[in-house]
Design a protein around this motif. Structure first.
Motif: not given
Length: 82
Positions: A44-46, A52-55, A59, A73
């Motif tokens: 999972s990307n941000e 970087e995606d912490e949801s 990530g 997520n």
């Protein structure tokens, strides 16, 4: 880390095999992250940045042995049919 293994962990998509180094093998979020790869989940990307995606678990991973408490997520839940 004394293992000669510079990566903290890796797993193969749709496979039972996950490999962890000694320093991170007790990390709950990293274990769930690698199980996610076994379930055919990608990272999972941000903002286009990997991890970087912490949801959710696909990530960023934390070294904690008891958390954080979260789940995969919404995108990964949808991918799994849940």
């Amino acid at each position: 880390n004394g293992t000669g293994f510079s990566t903290i962990a890796y797993a193969f998509y749709n496979s039972w095999l996950s490999v962890f180094n000694d320093d991170w093998c007790m990390s709950l979020s990293l274990q769930m992250h690698e199980i996610g790869h076994s379930m055919n989940f990608g990272h999972s990307n941000e903002g286009g940045e990997t991890y970087e995606d912490e949801s959710g678990f696909m990530g960023y991973s934390y070294p904690n042995i008891d958390g954080p408490r979260k789940c995969f997520n919404a995108a990964k839940s949808w991918q799994s049919g849940w």
